[in-house]
Write a protein that holds these residues in place. Structure first.
Motif, mmCIF file in Angstrom:
data_model
loop_
_atom_site.group_PDB
_atom_site.id
_atom_site.type_symbol
_atom_site.label_atom_id
_atom_site.label_comp_id
_atom_site.label_asym_id
_atom_site.label_seq_id
_atom_site.Cartn_x
_atom_site.Cartn_y
_atom_site.Cartn_z
ATOM 1 N N LEU A 1 8.655 4.896 -1.075
ATOM 2 C CA LEU A 1 10.058 5.274 -1.027
ATOM 3 C C LEU A 1 10.347 6.398 -2.015
ATOM 4 N N ALA A 2 9.735 6.334 -3.198
ATOM 5 C CA ALA A 2 9.922 7.422 -4.166
ATOM 6 C C ALA A 2 9.439 8.749 -3.585
ATOM 7 N N CYS A 3 8.327 8.710 -2.873
ATOM 8 C CA CYS A 3 7.827 9.939 -2.245
ATOM 9 C C CYS A 3 8.767 10.441 -1.164
ATOM 10 N N ILE A 4 9.330 9.519 -0.362
ATOM 11 C CA ILE A 4 10.258 9.922 0.693
ATOM 12 C C ILE A 4 11.516 10.545 0.078
ATOM 13 N N LEU A 5 12.017 9.917 -0.997
ATOM 14 C CA LEU A 5 13.191 10.477 -1.656
ATOM 15 C C LEU A 5 12.900 11.839 -2.272
ATOM 16 N N ALA A 6 11.691 12.024 -2.768
ATOM 17 C CA ALA A 6 11.332 13.287 -3.442
ATOM 18 C C ALA A 6 11.022 14.402 -2.472
ATOM 19 N N GLN A 7 10.890 14.082 -1.180
ATOM 20 C CA GLN A 7 10.595 15.136 -0.213
ATOM 21 C C GLN A 7 11.788 16.044 0.022
ATOM 22 N N GLY A 8 12.990 15.627 -0.415
ATOM 23 C CA GLY A 8 14.159 16.492 -0.314
ATOM 24 C C GLY A 8 14.308 17.318 -1.583
ATOM 25 N N GLU A 9 15.524 17.683 -1.866
ATOM 26 C CA GLU A 9 15.792 18.506 -3.036
ATOM 27 C C GLU A 9 16.160 17.667 -4.251
ATOM 28 N N MET A 10 16.172 16.326 -4.091
ATOM 29 C CA MET A 10 16.558 15.453 -5.200
ATOM 30 C C MET A 10 15.380 15.213 -6.121
ATOM 31 N N ARG A 11 15.678 15.101 -7.417
ATOM 32 C CA ARG A 11 14.660 14.749 -8.405
ATOM 33 C C ARG A 11 14.585 13.228 -8.505
ATOM 34 N N VAL A 12 13.385 12.727 -8.400
ATOM 35 C CA VAL A 12 13.168 11.286 -8.344
ATOM 36 C C VAL A 12 12.184 10.910 -9.427
ATOM 37 N N LEU A 13 12.447 9.761 -10.104
ATOM 38 C CA LEU A 13 11.552 9.228 -11.122
ATOM 39 C C LEU A 13 11.111 7.830 -10.689
ATOM 40 N N LEU A 14 9.805 7.628 -10.724
ATOM 41 C CA LEU A 14 9.238 6.314 -10.418
ATOM 42 C C LEU A 14 8.748 5.691 -11.718
ATOM 43 N N ILE A 15 9.343 4.511 -12.087
ATOM 44 C CA ILE A 15 8.987 3.825 -13.326
ATOM 45 C C ILE A 15 8.225 2.551 -12.984
ATOM 46 N N ASP A 16 7.070 2.397 -13.608
ATOM 47 C CA ASP A 16 6.301 1.169 -13.450
ATOM 48 C C ASP A 16 6.739 0.206 -14.553
ATOM 49 N N ALA A 17 7.673 -0.731 -14.200
ATOM 50 C CA ALA A 17 8.185 -1.696 -15.178
ATOM 51 C C ALA A 17 7.425 -3.014 -15.137
ATOM 52 N N ASP A 18 6.323 -3.070 -14.393
ATOM 53 C CA ASP A 18 5.481 -4.270 -14.390
ATOM 54 C C ASP A 18 4.525 -4.158 -15.573
ATOM 55 N N LEU A 19 4.953 -4.670 -16.714
ATOM 56 C CA LEU A 19 4.189 -4.504 -17.945
ATOM 57 C C LEU A 19 3.055 -5.514 -18.067
ATOM 58 N N ARG A 20 2.883 -6.368 -17.076
ATOM 59 C CA ARG A 20 1.797 -7.348 -17.139
ATOM 60 C C ARG A 20 0.615 -6.945 -16.254
ATOM 61 N N ARG A 21 0.927 -6.505 -15.039
ATOM 62 C CA ARG A 21 -0.133 -6.065 -14.124
ATOM 63 C C ARG A 21 0.267 -4.719 -13.528
ATOM 64 N N PRO A 22 0.239 -3.661 -14.340
ATOM 65 C CA PRO A 22 0.648 -2.338 -13.843
ATOM 66 C C PRO A 22 -0.321 -1.811 -12.790
ATOM 67 N N ASN A 23 0.239 -1.085 -11.798
ATOM 68 C CA ASN A 23 -0.607 -0.601 -10.702
ATOM 69 C C ASN A 23 -0.167 0.759 -10.184
ATOM 70 N N VAL A 24 0.979 1.266 -10.624
ATOM 71 C CA VAL A 24 1.486 2.527 -10.085
ATOM 72 C C VAL A 24 0.553 3.688 -10.407
ATOM 73 N N HIS A 25 0.066 3.762 -11.645
ATOM 74 C CA HIS A 25 -0.787 4.908 -12.015
ATOM 75 C C HIS A 25 -2.085 4.906 -11.215
ATOM 76 N N HIS A 26 -2.595 3.709 -10.817
ATOM 77 C CA HIS A 26 -3.785 3.682 -9.962
ATOM 78 C C HIS A 26 -3.473 4.252 -8.584
ATOM 79 N N ARG A 27 -2.300 3.981 -8.061
ATOM 80 C CA ARG A 27 -1.946 4.477 -6.733
ATOM 81 C C ARG A 27 -1.914 6.013 -6.694
ATOM 82 N N PHE A 28 -1.482 6.604 -7.769
ATOM 83 C CA PHE A 28 -1.379 8.067 -7.793
ATOM 84 C C PHE A 28 -2.553 8.736 -8.515
ATOM 85 N N GLY A 29 -3.519 7.976 -8.944
ATOM 86 C CA GLY A 29 -4.679 8.549 -9.634
ATOM 87 C C GLY A 29 -4.353 9.141 -10.979
ATOM 88 N N LEU A 30 -3.450 8.467 -11.736
ATOM 89 C CA LEU A 30 -3.005 8.978 -13.035
ATOM 90 C C LEU A 30 -3.553 8.105 -14.146
#
Length: 751
Positions: free
Chosen positions: A557-586
């Protein structure tokens, strides 16, 4: 100061979340929902059909070779009615009742017991279905043996009325053709014999009863007759004849005699009273006037006395008192006076005696009359009793004569009451066995098993606590669904090798026209229209349990929102089992935890993507020892308030709400909370608990997202019927129509 929180109304077209009846319409049973249930439980129907066909095939192979023998009999009154002494009326209802009664007689236990005894069916191997006779001879008197044999006869014997006739069809089926025919013929024979014997037996019983009653009536008649004769003798020969009643004549004579005696008594009493109270000098005149008296002697004495007194007076003028002649006359006068007094006394005594005699006669007459009256009264009671006894005698005699005549008539008609039974067709051993059609057996068995399978399918569906479609989820959660995310198609190994980490994990970037991507565009639209006034800025994604795909939903959804002209921030607030950075290779060395702890700034921790310049990602950073305290700190509120001024939308990925309280804490400071549900994973109880927890926390729940749905399943068949259709010409930020949309609209209108 935290970010400005917006109270979210329900999404457009969504029902009111606070209304208790939400989901009732979707939960209503309809034909389409029933068909969907059957499609979902198709394996139950297939299994039921296979079992039904197999059972039918087993019945076809194992069905016994039964031989059916039949006989037709006619039951009618016959010519015997011509000899009846009374008319017989034939009524159709009575005839139908009689025929039904005959059917019950043919199938009665008594008749079948007689057949079993005469044919010795308890020891017949063909009847028992055994190769040989039983090792020990069985007796039909044994209750168990009798129940078994009679029960078998009941099960295989059939009696049916032939409509609009006086005929019945008797059939019997068994494994032996000869036995079937023999049993039918024996049943008919015993029934015919019973038809003639029962009326005679009943007439004999009636005759015996009538004979006993006649004996009693005869005694009663004789007793009544004897009583009547005794009363006749008591009343006299003519005592019972009112025209020759001697007592009545005597009463009339006594009444006349009583009147005469009373008159005589009154007359005698009056004469006596008169004589006793009169002057003696005038008594002669009264006596003379009294009828029935004789006054001559008293009058003669009075005449002599008067003559003597006259002579004495004449001589007294010449003679002196002492003259002997004068003295002689004085003596004569004295004698006559004495004689007159004596006569008067006699008359008075005579009158008194006459009165007493008359009174005695009257009294005697009255006594006799009273006696006759008492006798008359008694005779009247005897006459009444005589009349009663005479009536009883006549009734007993009439009843006796009627019963005697009825007894003679019953003896004559004893054989006429029997129904005439003719065996029109005698039962013959059938040549071929009677077997059911294999097609009928297979079709019937399969049909009933399929019906049972349908019932089982609906029972399984009702007992299933899982959530399988949008209607069930909305009904349980009492909130609208924002989107349905289908399963993403995985690329081939060769394609995967040529992709970057972002392209491998974010399907909306590599499959822009797929159903998967279109579902996220639908989710974006639902979220942008979820709040009144302005679109939500802070969007929190959570789930009830782990592994339901909330990270995937938030990232795409963050990617879909960012495909327009809006600035979008995706925050990984799962501080126990974080996984967002793995999805994006960060890298995850720096992130939200380091910013909140002050170890780094936001600009140092935030990361960017080449593929999506408008999307920034804030990883979770190192796992902290107290994640909940860090997310609920003042630093977190300050950070979110600062980020809200820089980005159009901030998407937050949080832990499951039932596992930890992080999502509940963050839900109070965001604009919209989206609950992610994985299709077929969560149960109703789990989802209700998650719903209650979010409601108690006060989180602004925008709705739910159903993830990993198989659109080919019956529940979602045709949900995305526009496969391959894309809104590529529409801008997600401005929603202004591009020139190519008109062409698409024309195509859509043609469709």
């Amino acid at each position: 100061m935290g970010p400005q929180k917006t109270q979210l109304p329900p999404a457009i077209g969504a029902p009111d979340l606070q209304r208790p009846g939400i989901g009732s319409e979707s939960g209503d049973t309809s034909l389409s929902e029933a068909l969907a249930t059957l499609r979902k439980r198709l394996w139950v129907l297939i299994l039921a059909g296979v079992l039904g066909f197999s059972y039918g095939l087993y019945q076809v192979i194992t069905q016994p070779r039964l031989y059916l023998a039949s006989s037709i009999i006619q039951v009618h009154s016959g010519s015997s009615n011509a000899y009846r002494t009374e008319a017989v009326y034939d009524d159709s209802d009575d005839q139908q009742t009689r025929m039904n009664s005959e059917v019950l007689i043919l199938t009665s236990d008594t008749l079948l017991d007689t057949v079993a005894r005469e044919m010795d069916l308890a020891n017949n191997p063909a009847f028992l279905g055994e190769p040989g006779p039983p090792a020990k001879r069985r007796s039909i008197d044994d209750p168990d043996v009798r129940a078994e044999v009679v029960g078998t006869l009941h099960g295989n014997l059939s009696v049916a009325l032939i409509p609009r006739t006086e005929m019945m069809k008797v059939t019997y089926s068994s494994l032996s053709a000869k036995l079937s025919a023999d049993i039918v013929n024996q049943v008919v024979a015993d029934y015919v014999q019973r038809a003639y014997q029962m009326p005679v037996h009943q007439t004999d019983m009636v005759s015996k009863w009538l004979s006993s009653q006649l004996d009693e009536l005869k005694v009663e008649v004789e007793r009544s007759q004897q009583q009547m004769m005794d009363l006749q003798r008591k009343l006299g020969v003519l005592g019972y004849d009112s025209t020759h009643n001697q007592l009545q004549t005597s009463l009339e004579n006594l009444l006349a005699a009583e009147g005469t005696a009373k008159v005589a008594r009154i007359t005698a009493e009056s004469r006596y009273r008169m004589i006793a109270g009169m002057d003696p000098n005038t008594i002669d005149e009264s006596i003379e006037t009294t009828p029935g008296t004789a006054p001559g002697e008293l009058n003669a004495l009075r005449g002599q006395l008067a003559g003597t007194k006259a002579q004495y007076s004449q001589l007294g003028t010449t003679l002196g008192p002492k003259n002997p002649q004068m003295q002689a006359l004085q003596n004569q006068i004295a004698e006559l006076t004495k004689a007159i007094n004596a006569e008067q006394s006699r008359l008075e005594t005579q009158a008194r005696e006459t009165y007493l005699a008359a009174k005695a006669t009257e009294d005697k007459t009255e006594q006799e009359l009273d006696a006759r009256k008492a006798e008359a009264y008694k005779q009247g009671d005897d006459l009444v009793q005589y009349t009663v006894v005479q009536r009883e005698y006549e009734q007993d005699r009439t009843l006796y004569e009627g019963l005697e005549q009825r007894l003679e008539t019953a003896k004559v008609e004893s054989g006429l009451d029997a129904s005439e039974v003719d065996q029109v067709d005698k039962a013959l051993p059938p040549v071929d066995p009677t077997m059911r059609s294999a097609k009928v057996i297979l079709a019937t068995s399969t049909f009933f098993f399929l019906l049972g399978g349908i019932v089982v399918a609906f029972i399984i569906e009702s007992l299933d606590t899982g959530l399988h479609n949008v209607q069930e989820i909305e009904a349980v959660m009492e909130m609208p669904s924002l989107a349905i995310i289908p399963k993403a198609k995985r690329a081939s190994p060769e394609q995967m090798a040529a992709m970057s980490a972002v392209q491998r994990n974010i399907a909306v970037l590599t499959q822009p026209k797929s159903q998967f991507t279109e579902s996220f565009r639908s989710l974006r639209t639902s979220l942008l229209l979820a709040t009144a006034g302005r679109p939500p800025k802070f969007i929190l994604f959570t789930s009830a349990t782990p592994s339901e795909g909330k990270t995937t939903i938030a990232s795409n959804l963050a990617c879909i929102l960012a495909q327009g002209e809006m600035r979008v921030l995706l925050i990984d607030a799962d501080l126990r089992r974080p996984n967002v950075h793995h999805r994006f290779g960060l890298t995850g060395k720096l992130g939200l935890t380091t910013v909140l702890a002050g170890a780094s700034t936001f600009d140092e921790a935030v990361q960017h993507l080449v593929e999506l310049p408008n999307l920034d990602i804030l990883p979770s950073g190192p796992v902290p020892p107290f994640p909940t305290e860090m997310l609920s700190s003042e630093a977190m509120l300050t950070l979110l308030e600062k980020l809200g001024q820089q980005y159009s939308h901030i998407v937050i990925d949080s832990p499951p709400i039932l596992s930890v309280t992080d999502a509940a804490i963050l839900g109070r400071v965001v604009d919209a909370v989206v609950l992610v549900i994985r299709h077929g994973k969560s149960s109703k109880n789990v989802m209700r608990r998650a719903r209650d927890l979010m409601i108690r926390s006060g989180a602004p729940v925008a709705g739910l997202v159903l993830n990993a749905v198989d659109l080919n399943s019956p529940e979602y068949y045709g949900y995305y019927g526009y496969t391959g259709y894309s809104y590529g010409s529409a801008d997600g930020n401005t929603w202004e129509t591009q020139p190519t949309v008109e062409v698409g609209a024309e195509k859509e209108g043609k469709r």
